[in-house]
Design a protein around this motif. Structure first.
Motif, PDB file in Angstrom:
ATOM      1  N   ASP A  96       0.855  -1.186   0.000  1.00 51.56           N
ATOM      2  CA  ASP A  96       0.000   0.000   0.000  1.00 51.56           C
ATOM      3  C   ASP A  96       0.902   1.251   0.000  1.00 51.56           C
ATOM      4  O   ASP A  96       1.776   1.390   0.847  1.00 51.56           O
ATOM      5  CB  ASP A  96      -0.860  -0.066   1.282  1.00 51.56           C
ATOM      6  N   LYS A  97       0.675   2.147  -0.940  1.00 53.60           N
ATOM      7  CA  LYS A  97       1.550   3.323  -1.089  1.00 53.60           C
ATOM      8  C   LYS A  97       1.480   4.248   0.136  1.00 53.60           C
ATOM      9  O   LYS A  97       2.391   5.019   0.400  1.00 53.60           O
ATOM     10  CB  LYS A  97       1.177   4.131  -2.346  1.00 53.60           C
ATOM     11  N   ASP A  98       0.375   4.168   0.881  1.00 55.76           N
ATOM     12  CA  ASP A  98       0.204   5.043   2.053  1.00 55.76           C
ATOM     13  C   ASP A  98       0.769   4.448   3.344  1.00 55.76           C
ATOM     14  O   ASP A  98       0.678   5.073   4.396  1.00 55.76           O
ATOM     15  CB  ASP A  98      -1.287   5.354   2.280  1.00 55.76           C
ATOM     16  N   LEU A  99       1.320   3.277   3.246  1.00 50.37           N
ATOM     17  CA  LEU A  99       1.860   2.615   4.442  1.00 50.37           C
ATOM     18  C   LEU A  99       2.991   3.454   5.030  1.00 50.37           C
ATOM     19  O   LEU A  99       3.930   3.820   4.316  1.00 50.37           O
ATOM     20  CB  LEU A  99       2.419   1.255   4.003  1.00 50.37           C
ATOM     21  N   ASN A 100       2.897   3.780   6.336  1.00 52.34           N
ATOM     22  CA  ASN A 100       4.036   4.555   6.855  1.00 52.34           C
ATOM     23  C   ASN A 100       5.009   3.716   7.680  1.00 52.34           C
ATOM     24  O   ASN A 100       6.064   4.201   8.066  1.00 52.34           O
ATOM     25  CB  ASN A 100       3.590   5.820   7.608  1.00 52.34           C
ATOM     26  N   GLU A 101       4.663   2.481   7.934  1.00 52.42           N
ATOM     27  CA  GLU A 101       5.643   1.592   8.579  1.00 52.42           C
ATOM     28  C   GLU A 101       5.395   0.154   8.118  1.00 52.42           C
ATOM     29  O   GLU A 101       4.257  -0.308   8.078  1.00 52.42           O
ATOM     30  CB  GLU A 101       5.538   1.665  10.104  1.00 52.42           C
ATOM     31  N   LEU A 102       6.489  -0.517   7.788  1.00 51.64           N
ATOM     32  CA  LEU A 102       6.408  -1.925   7.411  1.00 51.64           C
ATOM     33  C   LEU A 102       6.830  -2.733   8.634  1.00 51.64           C
ATOM     34  O   LEU A 102       7.976  -2.645   9.081  1.00 51.64           O
ATOM     35  CB  LEU A 102       7.361  -2.187   6.240  1.00 51.64           C
ATOM     36  N   ARG A 103       5.889  -3.473   9.221  1.00 52.63           N
ATOM     37  CA  ARG A 103       6.185  -4.212  10.452  1.00 52.63           C
ATOM     38  C   ARG A 103       6.296  -5.696  10.129  1.00 52.63           C
ATOM     39  O   ARG A 103       5.352  -6.283   9.587  1.00 52.63           O
ATOM     40  CB  ARG A 103       5.096  -3.955  11.486  1.00 52.63           C
ATOM     41  N   LEU A 131      10.360   3.016   0.145  1.00 48.09           N
ATOM     42  CA  LEU A 131       9.907   2.050   1.160  1.00 48.09           C
ATOM     43  C   LEU A 131       9.629   2.799   2.456  1.00 48.09           C
ATOM     44  O   LEU A 131      10.376   3.715   2.805  1.00 48.09           O
ATOM     45  CB  LEU A 131      11.014   1.021   1.463  1.00 48.09           C
ATOM     46  N   PRO A 132       8.592   2.402   3.186  1.00 51.65           N
ATOM     47  CA  PRO A 132       8.366   3.038   4.496  1.00 51.65           C
ATOM     48  C   PRO A 132       9.435   2.582   5.491  1.00 51.65           C
ATOM     49  O   PRO A 132      10.250   1.704   5.179  1.00 51.65           O
ATOM     50  CB  PRO A 132       6.985   2.505   4.903  1.00 51.65           C
ATOM     51  N   SER A 133       9.391   3.168   6.690  1.00 52.79           N
ATOM     52  CA  SER A 133      10.350   2.697   7.697  1.00 52.79           C
ATOM     53  C   SER A 133      10.006   1.248   8.059  1.00 52.79           C
ATOM     54  O   SER A 133       8.867   0.801   7.872  1.00 52.79           O
ATOM     55  CB  SER A 133      10.306   3.598   8.925  1.00 52.79           C
ATOM     56  N   ILE A 134      11.004   0.549   8.567  1.00 57.49           N
ATOM     57  CA  ILE A 134      10.824  -0.887   8.809  1.00 57.49           C
ATOM     58  C   ILE A 134      11.019  -1.190  10.288  1.00 57.49           C
ATOM     59  O   ILE A 134      11.989  -0.732  10.904  1.00 57.49           O
ATOM     60  CB  ILE A 134      11.856  -1.705   7.996  1.00 57.49           C
TER      61      ILE A 134
END
Ligand SMILES: C[S@@+](CC[C@H](N)C(=O)[O-])C[C@H]1O[C@@H](n2cnc3c(N)ncnc32)[C@H](O)[C@@H]1O
Length: 145
Positions: A96-103, A131-134
């Motif tokens: 998802d382009k709006d994802l602000n964190e990849l958990r 890429l969002p923050s991880i």
């Protein structure tokens, strides 16, 4: 000489399957080989004595001993690269382009070589893509790894 009886083998299998989801029904030799030293070290005379003591052991030390002995913690960097390629080609482009964190949860990660491999792969991907923050958590039931 201490030998594991059919009943003791079944009991180890049941405890490992019911409590931790680990199927050892085809691993009789593994159980016997890995647990015998623990039984002898404690001056016990049978595998059942270990199992009985484990049930009563409020400190859980025997439970962790059994888990640590009976889990197989095979892990290495860049293991089974097809999985990383799948993440790169099929998962990441569809985030998802709006994802602000990849958990990311790496369950049963042993000592974490696959976690580090995945993070390196993600950081390499980030050089060419957004890429969002991880945030990554690795966990393992074996408290020695
Ligand atoms: C063969 S290793 C694989 C490690 C590697 N990271 C991988 O994914 O290929 C399997 C790991 O899962 C752990 N494990 C098994 N059952 C588990 C459970 N119920 N909860 C957490 N970890 C578990 C074991 O201790 C072992 O280290």
């Amino acid at each position: 000489m201490i030998q594991m009886t059919d009943k003791e083998f079944e009991n180890f299998c049941r405890v490992m399957q019911e409590n931790y989801g680990i199927d050892l029904k085809k691993k009789r030799v593994l159980i016997e080989y890995r647990m015998i030293a623990e039984v002898k070290k404690r001056g016990m005379h049978s595998f059942q004595e270990f199992l009985d003591a484990m049930v009563k052991d409020e400190s859980k030390e025997l439970q962790y001993t059994m888990i640590n002995q009976l889990t197989t913690n095979y892990t290495y960097f860049c293991r089974e690269m097809a999985h990383y390629h799948y993440i790169e080609t099929d998962v990441l482009p569809n985030l998802d382009k709006d994802l602000n964190e990849l958990r990311i949860l790496v369950a049963g990660c042993s000592s974490g070589q696959e976690c580090y491999t995945l993070l390196m792969m993600l950081e390499e991907y980030r050089l060419l893509h957004v890429l969002p923050s991880i945030a990554m958590v690795g966990c393992d039931i074996n408290n020695a790894v």
